[in-house]
Design a protein around this motif. Sequence first.
Motif, PDB file in Angstrom:
ATOM      1  N   VAL A  23       0.949  -1.279  -0.016  1.00  8.31           N
ATOM      2  CA  VAL A  23      -0.026   0.107   0.113  1.00  8.31           C
ATOM      3  C   VAL A  23       0.962   1.101   0.100  1.00  8.31           C
ATOM      4  N   THR A  24       0.317   2.224  -0.652  1.00  9.94           N
ATOM      5  CA  THR A  24       1.030   3.569  -0.612  1.00  9.94           C
ATOM      6  C   THR A  24       0.222   4.469  -0.272  1.00  9.94           C
ATOM      7  N   LEU A  25       1.021   5.434   0.620  1.00 11.21           N
ATOM      8  CA  LEU A  25       0.341   6.513   1.083  1.00 11.21           C
ATOM      9  C   LEU A  25       0.934   7.913   0.687  1.00 11.21           C
ATOM     10  N   VAL A  26       0.128   8.680   0.088  1.00  9.31           N
ATOM     11  CA  VAL A  26       0.665   9.980  -0.550  1.00  9.31           C
ATOM     12  C   VAL A  26       0.270  11.148   0.591  1.00  9.31           C
ATOM     13  N   MET A 158      -3.770  10.607   0.470  1.00  7.91           N
ATOM     14  CA  MET A 158      -4.328   9.648  -0.446  1.00  7.91           C
ATOM     15  C   MET A 158      -3.605   8.290  -0.242  1.00  7.91           C
ATOM     16  N   ILE A 159      -4.610   7.394  -0.300  1.00  4.39           N
ATOM     17  CA  ILE A 159      -4.037   5.948  -0.229  1.00  4.39           C
ATOM     18  C   ILE A 159      -4.596   4.868  -1.128  1.00  4.39           C
ATOM     19  N   GLY A 160      -3.915   3.866  -1.421  1.00  4.78           N
ATOM     20  CA  GLY A 160      -4.348   2.903  -2.230  1.00  4.78           C
ATOM     21  C   GLY A 160      -3.204   1.639  -2.561  1.00  4.78           C
ATOM     22  N   GLY A 163       1.034   0.782  -7.161  1.00  2.94           N
ATOM     23  CA  GLY A 163       1.048   0.843  -8.670  1.00  2.94           C
ATOM     24  C   GLY A 163      -0.405   0.936  -9.228  1.00  2.94           C
ATOM     25  N   ASP A 164      -1.111   1.341  -8.263  1.00  2.00           N
ATOM     26  CA  ASP A 164      -2.443   1.660  -8.941  1.00  2.00           C
ATOM     27  C   ASP A 164      -3.108   3.046  -8.611  1.00  2.00           C
ATOM     28  N   ALA A 169      -7.718   6.672  -3.216  1.00  4.19           N
ATOM     29  CA  ALA A 169      -8.750   7.492  -2.597  1.00  4.19           C
ATOM     30  C   ALA A 169      -8.279   8.546  -1.644  1.00  4.19           C
ATOM     31  N   ILE A 170      -8.735   9.896  -1.642  1.00  5.79           N
ATOM     32  CA  ILE A 170      -8.562  10.757  -0.540  1.00  5.79           C
ATOM     33  C   ILE A 170      -9.034  10.565   0.567  1.00  5.79           C
ATOM     34  N   MET A 171      -8.317  10.228   1.730  1.00  5.91           N
ATOM     35  CA  MET A 171      -8.686   9.807   3.162  1.00  5.91           C
ATOM     36  C   MET A 171      -9.593  10.866   3.902  1.00  5.91           C
TER      37      MET A 171
END
Length: 236
Positions: A23-26, A158-160, A163-164, A169-171
């Motif tokens: 999972v990536t958290l931006v 933003m998390i998801g 690679g996708d 989605a904005i948390m």
Amino acid sequence: SVNKMLQGIPQQGIELGKPDAPVTLVEFVEPQCPGCGFWSRDEFPGVVSRYVRPGKIRLEYRGLSFLGSDSPNLLALAQAAGEQNKLWNVAELEYQNQGGEGSGYADQAYLGAIAKAVPGLDVKKAFARMGSSAVAARIAQAKSLSDQHAVSQTPTLMIGKTGDEKNMAIMANTNGQGLYNSIDAALAGNPIPARSPGFPAWAIVLIVMAGTAVLGSVIAVVARLSERHSASPPRA
């Protein structure tokens, strides 16, 4: 405390954590934003220890600049340090030592002190790269991404799935147990509470300007009516 928190965690440019984390958290942040400072000091350490260090999630830094003349240099130093894989040390130290918004605190001495506090950072090289086209391009890329996702406030998370990027989605929850619950949901592949899109910053500015113009017109009309009433001759 910042350097100890980040010690041993992989960094690559704007990224923090294992590249193959599921999972990536931006984070969309502004270096002078008080709310971003609270996020950095109060919530970020828990996210790092609970999720990043064990390899569950990776972070991406998307720094924005809209709060005054200090922000561009704060962002540029962080991005320049990112070329030596030290961006997160600089960014978090800037929040730990955040000054008053618009106060001019981020002068050369301040930036130098931040840079010198990062173990292994070539300070001279970092300062030389602050004005480079590569640094400017990464800052512009963050702004473009924030526009793409209609980010109108900071901090925004933003998390998801890694690679996708199209389905991130904005948390809605960015602090406390709600933050952890949302990250856990993303790790389990479940829907997370998402924040409704807000007005973009330019729209908010236009609304404020329009409201100010209307208020000014109303005040002017009331003033003219008051003058006419005062100037009317008394009745016989």
